[in-house]
Design a protein around this motif. Structure first.
Motif, mmCIF file in Angstrom:
data_model
loop_
_atom_site.group_PDB
_atom_site.id
_atom_site.type_symbol
_atom_site.label_atom_id
_atom_site.label_comp_id
_atom_site.label_asym_id
_atom_site.label_seq_id
_atom_site.Cartn_x
_atom_site.Cartn_y
_atom_site.Cartn_z
ATOM 1 N N HIS A 45 0.814 -1.201 0.000
ATOM 2 C CA HIS A 45 0.034 -0.142 -0.062
ATOM 3 C C HIS A 45 1.051 1.212 -0.166
ATOM 4 O O HIS A 45 1.933 1.216 0.676
ATOM 5 C CB HIS A 45 -0.863 0.046 1.392
ATOM 6 N N PHE A 46 0.264 2.384 -0.692
ATOM 7 C CA PHE A 46 0.688 3.667 -0.419
ATOM 8 C C PHE A 46 1.949 4.005 -1.153
ATOM 9 O O PHE A 46 2.533 5.061 -0.980
ATOM 10 C CB PHE A 46 0.800 3.931 0.866
ATOM 11 N N ARG A 107 1.570 -12.008 8.779
ATOM 12 C CA ARG A 107 1.369 -10.851 9.634
ATOM 13 C C ARG A 107 1.158 -9.665 9.124
ATOM 14 O O ARG A 107 0.591 -8.768 9.472
ATOM 15 C CB ARG A 107 2.167 -10.894 10.950
ATOM 16 N N GLY A 108 1.981 -9.181 8.059
ATOM 17 C CA GLY A 108 2.227 -7.983 7.600
ATOM 18 C C GLY A 108 3.624 -7.758 7.216
ATOM 19 O O GLY A 108 4.456 -8.583 7.374
ATOM 20 N N SER A 109 4.064 -6.634 6.302
ATOM 21 C CA SER A 109 5.153 -6.385 6.060
ATOM 22 C C SER A 109 6.119 -6.159 6.937
ATOM 23 O O SER A 109 5.991 -5.601 8.053
ATOM 24 C CB SER A 109 5.083 -5.043 5.156
ATOM 25 N N LEU A 110 7.269 -6.955 6.899
ATOM 26 C CA LEU A 110 8.293 -6.498 7.863
ATOM 27 C C LEU A 110 9.431 -5.477 7.374
ATOM 28 O O LEU A 110 10.099 -4.992 8.189
ATOM 29 C CB LEU A 110 9.293 -7.919 7.976
ATOM 30 N N LEU A 113 6.831 0.051 7.258
ATOM 31 C CA LEU A 113 5.967 0.504 8.287
ATOM 32 C C LEU A 113 4.967 1.542 7.933
ATOM 33 O O LEU A 113 4.243 1.338 8.879
ATOM 34 C CB LEU A 113 7.072 1.014 9.523
ATOM 35 N N HIS A 114 5.253 1.970 6.879
ATOM 36 C CA HIS A 114 4.249 3.124 6.743
ATOM 37 C C HIS A 114 2.735 2.464 6.411
ATOM 38 O O HIS A 114 1.618 3.001 6.406
ATOM 39 C CB HIS A 114 4.532 3.944 5.236
ATOM 40 N N GLU A 115 2.914 1.117 5.871
ATOM 41 C CA GLU A 115 1.488 0.372 5.944
ATOM 42 C C GLU A 115 0.916 0.243 6.826
ATOM 43 O O GLU A 115 -0.414 0.529 6.979
ATOM 44 C CB GLU A 115 2.006 -0.939 5.142
ATOM 45 N N TYR A 116 1.633 -0.060 8.265
ATOM 46 C CA TYR A 116 0.996 -0.341 9.400
ATOM 47 C C TYR A 116 0.439 1.059 10.019
ATOM 48 O O TYR A 116 -0.655 1.413 10.591
ATOM 49 C CB TYR A 116 1.922 -0.572 10.338
ATOM 50 N N SER A 117 1.190 2.243 9.830
ATOM 51 C CA SER A 117 0.763 3.654 10.107
ATOM 52 C C SER A 117 -0.375 4.076 9.463
ATOM 53 O O SER A 117 -1.440 4.770 9.834
ATOM 54 C CB SER A 117 1.966 4.614 10.141
ATOM 55 N N GLY A 118 -0.475 3.788 8.183
ATOM 56 C CA GLY A 118 -1.517 4.064 7.229
ATOM 57 C C GLY A 118 -2.757 3.673 7.902
ATOM 58 O O GLY A 118 -3.954 4.273 8.037
ATOM 59 N N TYR A 119 -2.732 2.319 8.249
ATOM 60 C CA TYR A 119 -4.025 1.658 8.655
ATOM 61 C C TYR A 119 -4.140 1.796 10.250
ATOM 62 O O TYR A 119 -4.808 1.145 10.951
ATOM 63 C CB TYR A 119 -3.898 0.224 8.346
ATOM 64 N N ALA A 261 14.379 0.590 -1.651
ATOM 65 C CA ALA A 261 15.292 0.969 -0.618
ATOM 66 C C ALA A 261 14.997 2.477 -0.263
ATOM 67 O O ALA A 261 15.270 2.734 1.106
ATOM 68 C CB ALA A 261 16.673 0.589 -0.982
ATOM 69 N N ALA A 262 14.792 3.383 -0.963
ATOM 70 C CA ALA A 262 14.579 4.731 -1.005
ATOM 71 C C ALA A 262 13.373 5.044 0.064
ATOM 72 O O ALA A 262 13.369 6.042 0.827
ATOM 73 C CB ALA A 262 14.252 5.376 -2.307
ATOM 74 N N GLN A 263 12.248 3.938 0.115
ATOM 75 C CA GLN A 263 11.142 3.889 0.940
ATOM 76 C C GLN A 263 11.301 3.250 2.346
ATOM 77 O O GLN A 263 10.547 3.490 3.068
ATOM 78 C CB GLN A 263 9.911 3.196 0.138
ATOM 79 N N SER A 264 12.237 2.538 2.376
ATOM 80 C CA SER A 264 12.285 1.649 3.424
ATOM 81 C C SER A 264 13.714 1.307 3.987
ATOM 82 O O SER A 264 14.521 0.780 3.130
ATOM 83 C CB SER A 264 11.708 0.402 3.406
#
Length: 344
Positions: A45-46, A107-110, A113-119, A261-264
């Motif tokens: 996502h995102f 469980r979700g992406s390792l 982290l922006h996916e967790y914060s978005g939701y 890599a630029a995103q995470s």
């Protein structure tokens, strides 16, 4: 060994989303036409890493666009969902596909982290949420009135509808990202989805699985059965010649690495570690060059391989040609006697 395609279509430009989503659909239809056993969908996502974003919605479209090929999730990021909505969606897609679902859960992406914060999900709660959701799914699909009092959800429903098309419910596979999680699933005798960049890596994973399952008391036949229902994911850069694969295809893979890599920072660390290893960072070359890796993989007893042909901004004609090359040159060498047995 069964063969599947992993649709992981990146779209960096929002203006290109429509085209890339169409290309993902066309690759899935091509996979069925070429005789592949399954198409697997990812969830991100995102960030443009997965253009179609929502694998449940995309699976619904695939269910009516195809007629034979299995439709798998690799994986649904379970902790981001409300369990009742997830249970309903999966049951409906099971009907639309007439029982062709392979439900991969994680469980979700390792790394994202922006996916967790978005939701608005605390990533530290993801594993607990995952465990509670899976329990809810199984109860909703097999019981009528369901009352649940848990840490994250509390509800009472008279019955979940529709009931699953597959009885008692579609096959569920858990994604494993470490030896510890692999061994934990093996101790329950559960088939898994795993990632392995090479056949030796997959062989090590399977050895870990066998040892843990054996220590838990499972018979050799039961262990073989679980492994035969498991899948391993693999990324390739495949072209008619090694020269074209390395000079034309490999840069697309490296661009994907740079973009993510630029995103995470976590993904950046993974890339840095991988690029320190000798040799190429991904299985790359002609069918002849990568044949030994796939024939060695088949000898491990793993039930299926999910192949990602498209990475980064790779054009559709490059990845679809790779899929055809794989099915015509490599697949006939690795599809054994178990092909005739439908996956449960």
């Amino acid at each position: 060994m069964r063969v599947g395609v992993f649709l992981f279509h990146e779209s960096r430009d929002p203006a290109a989303d429509d085209r890339v989503i169409d290309e993902a659909m066309h690759e899935a239809i091509l996979a069925e036409e070429e005789g592949m056993d399954a198409v697997f969908l990812v969830e991100h996502h995102f960030d443009g890493n997965c253009a179609y974003v929502d694998p449940s919605t995309f699976a619904s479209a695939l269910a009516v666009k195809t007629s034979r090929i299995k439709i798998g999730f690799a994986v649904l990021q379970t902790s981001l969902y409300h369990p009742l909505r997830m249970a309903e969606q999966i049951a409906l897609i099971d009907h639309l596909s007439k029982g062709r679902l392979i439900v991969g859960l994680g469980r979700g992406s390792l790394v994202n982290l922006h996916e967790y914060s978005g939701y608005q999900i605390d990533p530290d709660s993801a594993q607990e949420r995952f465990e509670e959701i899976e329990e809810i799914l199984l109860r909703c699909w097999t019981q009528e009135k369901v009352t649940h009092a848990g840490k994250y959800w509390n509800f009472e429903i008279p019955m979940l509808r529709p009931r699953p098309y597959t009885k008692p419910y579609p096959q569920i596979l858990r994604s494993v990202a470490s030896e510890a999680s692999l061994a934990a699933q093996a101790r329950q005798g559960r088939p898994v989805l795993m990632a392995a960049a090479t056949a030796p890596g997959a062989a090590r994973n399977i050895a870990v699985y066998r040892e843990a399952a054996r220590d838990a008391g499972f018979s050799p036949d039961k262990i073989d059965e679980a492994i035969a229902q498991s899948w391993v994911a693999r990324t390739v850069v495949l072209a008619p010649t090694d020269k074209e694969a390395i000079e034309v295809g490999l840069p697309y893979f490296r661009q994907m690495q740079t973009y993510r890599a630029a995103q995470s920072s976590a993904f950046e660390a993974q890339v840095a570690k991988a690029n320190k290893q000798p040799g190429l960072p991904v299985l790359c070359g002609s069918p002849e060059t990568m044949m030994e890796d796939f024939t060695s993989l088949e000898k491990t007893g793993i039930g299926g391989v999910i192949v990602r042909f498209r990475t980064g901004p790779m054009p559709a004609d490059f990845s679809t040609r790779a899929l055809k090359l794989f099915m015509r040159e490599i697949a006939p060498r690795i599809r054994g006697r178990e092909l005739a047995t439908a996956m449960p």
